[in-house]
Structures are given as C-alpha cells and as structure tokens.
Design an enzyme around this catalytic site. Structure first.
Site, PDB file in Angstrom:
ATOM      1  CB  SER A  71       5.651  -1.321  -4.030  1.00  0.00           C
ATOM      2  OG  SER A  71       4.319  -1.321  -3.600  1.00  0.00           O
TER       3      SER A  71
HETATM    4  N1  SAH Z   1       2.612   2.439  -1.594  1.00  0.00           N
HETATM    5  C1  SAH Z   1       3.038   1.599  -0.505  1.00  0.00           C
HETATM    6  C2  SAH Z   1       2.606   0.165  -0.713  1.00  0.00           C
HETATM    7  C3  SAH Z   1       2.114  -0.418   0.539  1.00  0.00           C
HETATM    8  S1  SAH Z   1       1.357  -1.998   0.382  1.00  0.00           S
HETATM    9  C4  SAH Z   1       4.530   1.699  -0.298  1.00  0.00           C
HETATM   10  O1  SAH Z   1       5.240   2.073  -1.235  1.00  0.00           O
HETATM   11  O2  SAH Z   1       5.001   1.411   0.801  1.00  0.00           O
HETATM   12  C5  SAH Z   1      -0.348  -1.583   0.174  1.00  0.00           C
HETATM   13  C6  SAH Z   1      -0.970  -0.717   1.220  1.00  0.00           C
HETATM   14  O3  SAH Z   1      -2.377  -0.624   0.938  1.00  0.00           O
HETATM   15  C7  SAH Z   1      -0.869  -1.252   2.654  1.00  0.00           C
HETATM   16  O4  SAH Z   1      -0.296  -0.269   3.474  1.00  0.00           O
HETATM   17  C8  SAH Z   1      -2.326  -1.545   3.044  1.00  0.00           C
HETATM   18  O5  SAH Z   1      -2.591  -1.340   4.415  1.00  0.00           O
HETATM   19  C9  SAH Z   1      -3.081  -0.564   2.163  1.00  0.00           C
HETATM   20  N2  SAH Z   1      -4.479  -0.919   1.909  1.00  0.00           N
HETATM   21  C10 SAH Z   1      -5.034  -2.144   1.742  1.00  0.00           C
HETATM   22  N3  SAH Z   1      -6.366  -2.053   1.529  1.00  0.00           N
HETATM   23  C11 SAH Z   1      -6.668  -0.715   1.561  1.00  0.00           C
HETATM   24  C12 SAH Z   1      -7.885   0.036   1.415  1.00  0.00           C
HETATM   25  N4  SAH Z   1      -9.064  -0.547   1.202  1.00  0.00           N
HETATM   26  N5  SAH Z   1      -7.809   1.389   1.507  1.00  0.00           N
HETATM   27  C13 SAH Z   1      -6.615   2.024   1.731  1.00  0.00           C
HETATM   28  N6  SAH Z   1      -5.439   1.362   1.881  1.00  0.00           N
HETATM   29  C14 SAH Z   1      -5.465   0.005   1.795  1.00  0.00           C
END
Ligand code: SAH
Length: 213
Positions: free
Chosen positions: A64
C-alpha cells in the site's frame, strides 16, 4: 539487507510528504520514518521505495501507499498493548507499522506465497507479530476475538459481519468499502448492536477476494 544513510534520508522526506497530505499523529509519522520500506519490496523497485506510491509485490498484489498506511493507522488510534487484527498481510509493511505502534498484531493473508515469504521476513527485521495466519479474512479470527482494532488492507465489496462481531465495545474497524474505488470507512462499536459509522475519502485497493482463485 541493507539500510543506508541515503535510505534514511529518503524516508525523512517521505515523512514530510505524508505530513503535508494531512497525517498528524506523531507516533504514526515516526513509524514511516523508521521502517525500511525498501526491504519490503522486490529489488527492481528499490529506487521507488520512498515515493508515496503503491507498488507491485508477489502474487499480483501491492504494497500500500505510505499515505494510505498512515491514514488507516491513524484512524485505529492504537495505544501500546492493543490487540489488533489485520486482514491482508501482503508484504508485511502495514504489519510492521502496527508492531512499531506497540500493538499485539494478528494478521491474515489468503495468498500462501505471500504468507510464507512475509512470515520469514518480518522476524529478520525484528518484528514479531503475535500470529500470522494463512486463511480467509472475511471470517476474521474468532478464537482470538474481541479485538481493539481491525484493519482491512484490501478493497471490500461489503462489510463482513464477522469483523464487526469481533470488535470489542469501543473497538474500531477501519475498512475501505467499494468495488473499483473504495470509501475509507471507520466503524466504532458503541454497544453490542450499536455501531457508529464515519466515512472518509476515496482510495484504491486490490480487492478483498472471497474464494481461493
Ligand atoms: N498490508 C499490505 C497490503 C497488501 S494488498 C501491505 O502493506 O503490503 C492486500 C492484501 O490482501 C494482498 O496481499 C491480498 O492477497 C490480501 N487479501 C485479499 N483478499 C483476502 C482475504 N479474503 N483474506 C486475507 N487476505 C486477503
């Protein structure tokens, strides 16, 4: 894994950028200044690590934007010792911010590749979340509930009921809600069935996915 004087300088500039966009919580700003974001990204993106932008990580996901991480973290109003659930571990950058704020962090990731990679990586930097879970964030983590705060770091097409149910009274859920564009939304639990809702600006996240595909 190197963190140099140059990286630290770039981070201080990033803190100023995030501050100029409206983040005021000093503890949150300090985490942006402390955490070596470049180490959470693939090496080809190293030069971009301290721009205020989201970037690709593994498994078609993104780390993010720092402003977004700061915005969501500020809304959680963490005090040390708070039990916080994160949905979407991804690169672990937001997880690291929560750890630095003194939270006891539980974080769920549905992509096994990212779960494995980040589980190994965070301790190398000295970050020790309480538990990283490979699973589905839509159902939360009932066995550890209630939580003081829950943060969703993917775009949710709707607000999962399980997450509201796992907040303690006074607890806060920070969740971007929407399909293509998301409205940052804060729910504060006032009573067993009483939730206060606040809406903030628009953000763009990768989707919170419902199945394993
Ligand atoms: N907090 C992270 C953001 C990653 S993007 C960072 O700072 O890097 C969002 C993340 O949510 C992705 O890794 C994706 O695989 C995960 N995601 C999507 N749907 C999900 C679900 N149902 N349960 C858990 N994680 C999920």
């Amino acid at each position: 894994m190197k963190d140099t004087f140059k990286h630290r300088g770039l981070r201080q500039k990033l803190v100023e950028v995030v501050k100029a966009k409206g983040i005021t919580d000093d503890n949150v700003l300090k985490t942006i200044g402390n955490i070596p974001r470049h180490l959470f990204m693939d090496s080809s993106f190293l030069d971009h690590a301290y721009q205020d932008k989201a970037f690709p990580i593994a498994a078609d996901q993104t780390i993010s934007q720092p402003y977004t991480v700061a915005f969501q973290s500020e809304l959680l109003q963490i005090t040390p010792g708070d039990k916080i659930l994160e949905i979407g571990t991804g690169s672990g950058y937001q997880t690291a911010v929560l750890c630095e704020l003194g939270a006891k962090v539980y974080s769920i990731e549905r992509q096994h590749e990212l779960f494995k990679k980040t589980s190994k990586f965070l301790p190398k930097l000295g970050y020790r979340p309480k538990k990283l879970i490979f699973g589905d964030g839509y159902i939360g983590l009932k066995e550890e509930a209630p939580f003081k705060g829950i943060i969703v770091t993917a775009g949710a097409p709707f607000v999962p009921k399980a997450l509201l149910a796992q907040l303690e009274i006074g607890g806060r859920l920070v969740i971007p809600v929407g399909e293509n564009v998301q409205t940052m939304t804060l729910f504060i639990r006032k009573g067993p069935k009483d939730f206060e809702k606040h809406e903030f600006g628009e953000f763009r996240f990768v989707p919170l996915l419902e199945d394993k595909n």
